[in-house]
Design a protein around this motif. Structure first.
Motif, PDB file in Angstrom:
ATOM      1  N   TYR A 235       0.818  -1.219   0.000  1.00  0.00           N
ATOM      2  CA  TYR A 235       0.000   0.000   0.000  1.00  0.00           C
ATOM      3  C   TYR A 235       0.849   1.265   0.000  1.00  0.00           C
ATOM      4  CZ  TYR A 235       0.810   0.670   5.046  1.00  0.00           C
ATOM      5  OH  TYR A 235       1.382   0.884   6.269  1.00  0.00           O
ATOM      6  N   GLU A 236       2.078   1.181   0.514  1.00  0.00           N
ATOM      7  CA  GLU A 236       2.935   2.369   0.556  1.00  0.00           C
ATOM      8  C   GLU A 236       3.253   2.911  -0.831  1.00  0.00           C
ATOM      9  OE1 GLU A 236       4.030  -0.099   4.252  1.00  0.00           O
ATOM     10  OE2 GLU A 236       3.602  -0.468   2.134  1.00  0.00           O
ATOM     11  N   THR A 237       3.150   2.055  -1.864  1.00  0.00           N
ATOM     12  CA  THR A 237       3.440   2.525  -3.221  1.00  0.00           C
ATOM     13  C   THR A 237       2.373   3.488  -3.725  1.00  0.00           C
ATOM     14  OG1 THR A 237       2.292   0.658  -4.285  1.00  0.00           O
ATOM     15  CG2 THR A 237       4.624   0.371  -3.767  1.00  0.00           C
ATOM     16  N   GLN A 238       1.256   3.570  -3.048  1.00  0.00           N
ATOM     17  CA  GLN A 238       0.218   4.524  -3.441  1.00  0.00           C
ATOM     18  C   GLN A 238       0.619   5.955  -3.130  1.00  0.00           C
ATOM     19  OE1 GLN A 238      -3.526   3.289  -1.667  1.00  0.00           O
ATOM     20  NE2 GLN A 238      -2.993   1.128  -1.941  1.00  0.00           N
ATOM     21  N   PHE A 239       1.476   6.146  -2.130  1.00  0.00           N
ATOM     22  CA  PHE A 239       1.833   7.477  -1.680  1.00  0.00           C
ATOM     23  C   PHE A 239       2.689   8.198  -2.714  1.00  0.00           C
ATOM     24  CE2 PHE A 239       1.501   5.659   2.839  1.00  0.00           C
ATOM     25  CZ  PHE A 239       0.154   5.962   2.898  1.00  0.00           C
ATOM     26  N   LEU A 240       2.536   9.518  -2.776  1.00  0.00           N
ATOM     27  CA  LEU A 240       3.262  10.355  -3.718  1.00  0.00           C
ATOM     28  C   LEU A 240       4.385  11.099  -3.001  1.00  0.00           C
ATOM     29  CD1 LEU A 240       0.236  11.909  -5.658  1.00  0.00           C
ATOM     30  CD2 LEU A 240       1.642   9.951  -6.339  1.00  0.00           C
ATOM     31  N   SER A 241       5.370  11.496  -3.780  1.00  0.00           N
ATOM     32  CA  SER A 241       6.463  12.325  -3.278  1.00  0.00           C
ATOM     33  C   SER A 241       6.452  13.649  -4.017  1.00  0.00           C
ATOM     34  CB  SER A 241       7.814  11.628  -3.484  1.00  0.00           C
ATOM     35  OG  SER A 241       7.876  10.406  -2.777  1.00  0.00           O
ATOM     36  N   GLY A 242       6.750  14.723  -3.297  1.00  0.00           N
ATOM     37  CA  GLY A 242       6.808  16.024  -3.929  1.00  0.00           C
ATOM     38  C   GLY A 242       6.157  17.089  -3.086  1.00  0.00           C
ATOM     39  N   PRO A 243       6.238  18.343  -3.529  1.00  0.00           N
ATOM     40  CA  PRO A 243       5.594  19.429  -2.792  1.00  0.00           C
ATOM     41  C   PRO A 243       4.079  19.351  -2.906  1.00  0.00           C
ATOM     42  CG  PRO A 243       6.502  20.236  -4.860  1.00  0.00           C
ATOM     43  CD  PRO A 243       6.971  18.815  -4.718  1.00  0.00           C
ATOM     44  N   ASN A 244       3.392  19.979  -1.962  1.00  0.00           N
ATOM     45  CA  ASN A 244       1.927  20.028  -1.970  1.00  0.00           C
ATOM     46  C   ASN A 244       1.291  18.634  -1.949  1.00  0.00           C
ATOM     47  OD1 ASN A 244       1.847  22.886  -2.084  1.00  0.00           O
ATOM     48  ND2 ASN A 244       2.173  22.808  -4.300  1.00  0.00           N
ATOM     49  N   VAL A 245       1.937  17.695  -1.238  1.00  0.00           N
ATOM     50  CA  VAL A 245       1.433  16.328  -1.123  1.00  0.00           C
ATOM     51  C   VAL A 245       1.087  16.034   0.327  1.00  0.00           C
ATOM     52  CG1 VAL A 245       2.021  13.883  -1.277  1.00  0.00           C
ATOM     53  CG2 VAL A 245       2.669  15.421  -3.133  1.00  0.00           C
ATOM     54  N   ARG A 246      -0.076  15.402   0.537  1.00  0.00           N
ATOM     55  CA  ARG A 246      -0.432  14.885   1.856  1.00  0.00           C
ATOM     56  C   ARG A 246      -0.800  13.429   1.702  1.00  0.00           C
ATOM     57  NH1 ARG A 246      -5.116  14.814   5.593  1.00  0.00           N
ATOM     58  NH2 ARG A 246      -4.226  14.713   7.693  1.00  0.00           N
ATOM     59  N   ASN A 247      -0.033  12.550   2.293  1.00  0.00           N
ATOM     60  CA  ASN A 247      -0.287  11.115   2.283  1.00  0.00           C
ATOM     61  C   ASN A 247      -0.925  10.698   3.600  1.00  0.00           C
ATOM     62  OD1 ASN A 247       0.926  10.532  -0.305  1.00  0.00           O
ATOM     63  ND2 ASN A 247       2.917  10.861   0.656  1.00  0.00           N
ATOM     64  N   VAL A 248      -2.068  10.005   3.519  1.00  0.00           N
ATOM     65  CA  VAL A 248      -2.839   9.653   4.709  1.00  0.00           C
ATOM     66  C   VAL A 248      -3.078   8.146   4.735  1.00  0.00           C
ATOM     67  CG1 VAL A 248      -4.991  10.025   5.966  1.00  0.00           C
ATOM     68  CG2 VAL A 248      -4.016  11.892   4.601  1.00  0.00           C
ATOM     69  N   LEU A 249      -2.782   7.521   5.844  1.00  0.00           N
ATOM     70  CA  LEU A 249      -3.139   6.122   6.056  1.00  0.00           C
ATOM     71  C   LEU A 249      -4.440   6.082   6.850  1.00  0.00           C
ATOM     72  CD1 LEU A 249      -2.391   3.129   5.727  1.00  0.00           C
ATOM     73  CD2 LEU A 249      -1.188   3.288   7.915  1.00  0.00           C
ATOM     74  N   LEU A 250      -5.438   5.394   6.321  1.00  0.00           N
ATOM     75  CA  LEU A 250      -6.761   5.368   6.925  1.00  0.00           C
ATOM     76  C   LEU A 250      -6.710   4.938   8.387  1.00  0.00           C
ATOM     77  CD1 LEU A 250      -9.783   5.748   6.133  1.00  0.00           C
ATOM     78  CD2 LEU A 250      -9.837   3.301   5.622  1.00  0.00           C
ATOM     79  N   GLN A 251      -5.868   3.956   8.698  1.00  0.00           N
ATOM     80  CA  GLN A 251      -5.819   3.429  10.062  1.00  0.00           C
ATOM     81  C   GLN A 251      -5.153   4.400  11.040  1.00  0.00           C
ATOM     82  OE1 GLN A 251      -5.277   1.442   7.291  1.00  0.00           O
ATOM     83  NE2 GLN A 251      -7.317   0.523   7.552  1.00  0.00           N
ATOM     84  N   ASP A 252      -4.448   5.423  10.532  1.00  0.00           N
ATOM     85  CA  ASP A 252      -3.953   6.476  11.420  1.00  0.00           C
ATOM     86  C   ASP A 252      -5.090   7.393  11.859  1.00  0.00           C
ATOM     87  OD1 ASP A 252      -1.371   5.548  11.303  1.00  0.00           O
ATOM     88  OD2 ASP A 252      -0.743   6.952   9.733  1.00  0.00           O
ATOM     89  N   LEU A 253      -6.158   7.432  11.065  1.00  0.00           N
ATOM     90  CA  LEU A 253      -7.330   8.229  11.416  1.00  0.00           C
ATOM     91  C   LEU A 253      -8.284   7.435  12.301  1.00  0.00           C
ATOM     92  CD1 LEU A 253      -8.099   9.687   7.874  1.00  0.00           C
ATOM     93  CD2 LEU A 253      -6.682  10.705   9.668  1.00  0.00           C
ATOM     94  N   CYS A 254      -8.426   6.145  11.980  1.00  0.00           N
ATOM     95  CA  CYS A 254      -9.339   5.270  12.718  1.00  0.00           C
ATOM     96  C   CYS A 254      -8.732   3.873  12.759  1.00  0.00           C
ATOM     97  CB  CYS A 254     -10.712   5.251  12.041  1.00  0.00           C
ATOM     98  SG  CYS A 254     -11.911   4.160  12.842  1.00  0.00           S
ATOM     99  N   PRO A 255      -8.055   3.507  13.836  1.00  0.00           N
ATOM    100  CA  PRO A 255      -7.325   2.234  13.894  1.00  0.00           C
ATOM    101  C   PRO A 255      -8.181   1.005  13.649  1.00  0.00           C
ATOM    102  CG  PRO A 255      -6.649   3.677  15.681  1.00  0.00           C
ATOM    103  CD  PRO A 255      -7.835   4.323  15.048  1.00  0.00           C
ATOM    104  N   VAL A 256      -9.483   1.071  13.942  1.00  0.00           N
ATOM    105  CA  VAL A 256     -10.327  -0.116  13.798  1.00  0.00           C
ATOM    106  C   VAL A 256     -10.967  -0.216  12.415  1.00  0.00           C
ATOM    107  CG1 VAL A 256     -10.825  -0.197  16.265  1.00  0.00           C
ATOM    108  CG2 VAL A 256     -12.375   1.044  14.742  1.00  0.00           C
ATOM    109  N   ASP A 257     -10.648   0.716  11.519  1.00  0.00           N
ATOM    110  CA  ASP A 257     -11.212   0.687  10.166  1.00  0.00           C
ATOM    111  C   ASP A 257     -10.560  -0.447   9.381  1.00  0.00           C
ATOM    112  OD1 ASP A 257     -11.891   1.233   7.422  1.00  0.00           O
ATOM    113  OD2 ASP A 257     -12.377   3.284   8.016  1.00  0.00           O
ATOM    114  N   ILE A 258     -11.369  -1.385   8.891  1.00  0.00           N
ATOM    115  CA  ILE A 258     -10.830  -2.559   8.194  1.00  0.00           C
ATOM    116  C   ILE A 258     -11.181  -2.561   6.711  1.00  0.00           C
ATOM    117  CG2 ILE A 258     -10.728  -4.006  10.243  1.00  0.00           C
ATOM    118  CD1 ILE A 258     -13.397  -5.233   9.385  1.00  0.00           C
ATOM    119  N   SER A 259     -11.502  -1.414   6.148  1.00  0.00           N
ATOM    120  CA  SER A 259     -11.798  -1.350   4.711  1.00  0.00           C
ATOM    121  C   SER A 259     -10.592  -1.777   3.890  1.00  0.00           C
ATOM    122  CB  SER A 259     -12.207   0.065   4.317  1.00  0.00           C
ATOM    123  OG  SER A 259     -13.493   0.375   4.792  1.00  0.00           O
TER     124      SER A 259
END
Length: 295
Positions: A235-259
């Motif tokens: 899943y880490e390959t989805q993240f982008l590199s560069g300016p004006n980028v925000r990479n978010v992992l869903l489980q950092d927002l809600c640890p019990v989210d299993i989507s």
């Protein structure tokens, strides 16, 4: 029930809900509350962006999805918040109904370019924001980099985007989790669908897309990924590199989210909330598990 078993059921539940609810989501009249919040509904070309939300939002579906089934839940989520929202179909193959995003991605990019111009002409806006799922989270990057779209796009939000390619096993897994793709159809599509082979890691398309960097100046990028993704892996390959980028992992927002890959783009309200934050960062409200039950 074990988490692994529950995760396995989510794609089926999402698609079942899509089949049942998608037509109503497109056609049902809005409630008085929703009607007061927007000038018109999803794919209504009379909608004029408001001062609060000055850009129309173009939704770009994923592989083997379409402009209705992918967005039956998220499009009304945005219209109820005052956005002009539009979705379309791309990447159709002759003789293959419903399951789109299978044609050559470069041709799909041309379809996206035509559609963006249509939305801009209808709404009078100078730029759009884009939210895409899976292939649809990557396609706007091709459009802005190679098809003159950079001056027409303010923000790109990718939900589980295939940013840097996935393995053949990931492509095969996508066909396994989408109901209705039987063994014969899987064999036919895998042999004749460049929209799949273009997305394999190391393909000529992926090399072209990412050569010279992931981003362009003047565009805000947000990626929302889930660690349970079984299609775009790792899943880490989805993240982008560069300016004006925000990479978010869903489980950092809600640890019990299993989507997993399909659910995050079709029914996950934590991901929806974070996507809405990306569209309106000045008024963002932190996303957490409570978003699962918010209106």
């Amino acid at each position: 029930m074990r988490w692994r078993s529950l995760r396995a059921l989510l794609p089926v539940a999402a698609l079942a809900a899509t089949v049942v609810a998608a037509p109503e989501a497109v056609a049902a009249p809005q409630s008085s509350t929703a009607a007061a919040a927007v000038t018109s509904g999803w794919n209504d070309y009379s909608c004029k962006p408001s001062a609060a939300h000055p850009r129309p939002v173009v939704l770009v579906h994923g592989t083997m999805e379409n402009g209705s089934t992918n967005w039956w839940s998220f499009a009304p989520y945005l219209t109820s918040r005052g956005y002009c929202v539009f979705s379309f179909d791309y990447g159709q193959l002759p003789g293959v109904p419903v399951f789109y995003g299978l044609g050559p991605i470069e041709k799909s990019g041309e379809q996206l370019a035509v559609y963006v111009d249509k939305v801009l002409a209808a709404t009078g806006a100078s730029k759009v924001d884009m939210v895409g799922h899976s292939q649809g989270g990557m396609l706007p990057r091709y459009y802005t980099k190679f098809l003159g779209g950079a001056d027409k796009v303010n923000a790109i939000v990718g939900i589980a985007p295939n940013s840097h390619g996935t393995t053949l096993s990931g492509i095969a897994k996508l066909m396994d989790i989408v109901p209705g793709i039987g063994p014969a159809a899987r064999k036919m599509i895998n042999a004749t669908a460049p929209g799949l082979t273009d997305q394999v890691v190391g393909s000529p398309f992926m090399q072209k897309l990412n050569e010279g960097g992931d981003t362009l100046p003047g565009i805000r990028y947000t990626v929302i990924a889930t660690k349970w993704d079984e299609v775009v892996t790792p899943y880490e390959t989805q993240f982008l590199s560069g300016p004006n980028v925000r990479n978010v992992l869903l489980q950092d927002l809600c640890p019990v989210d299993i989507s997993e890959h399909l659910a995050i783009g079709t029914i996950d309200r934590v991901a929806f909330h974070e996507a809405a934050n990306a569209l309106d960062p000045e008024n963002a409200v932190p996303s957490d598990c409570s978003a699962m039950v918010r209106g």
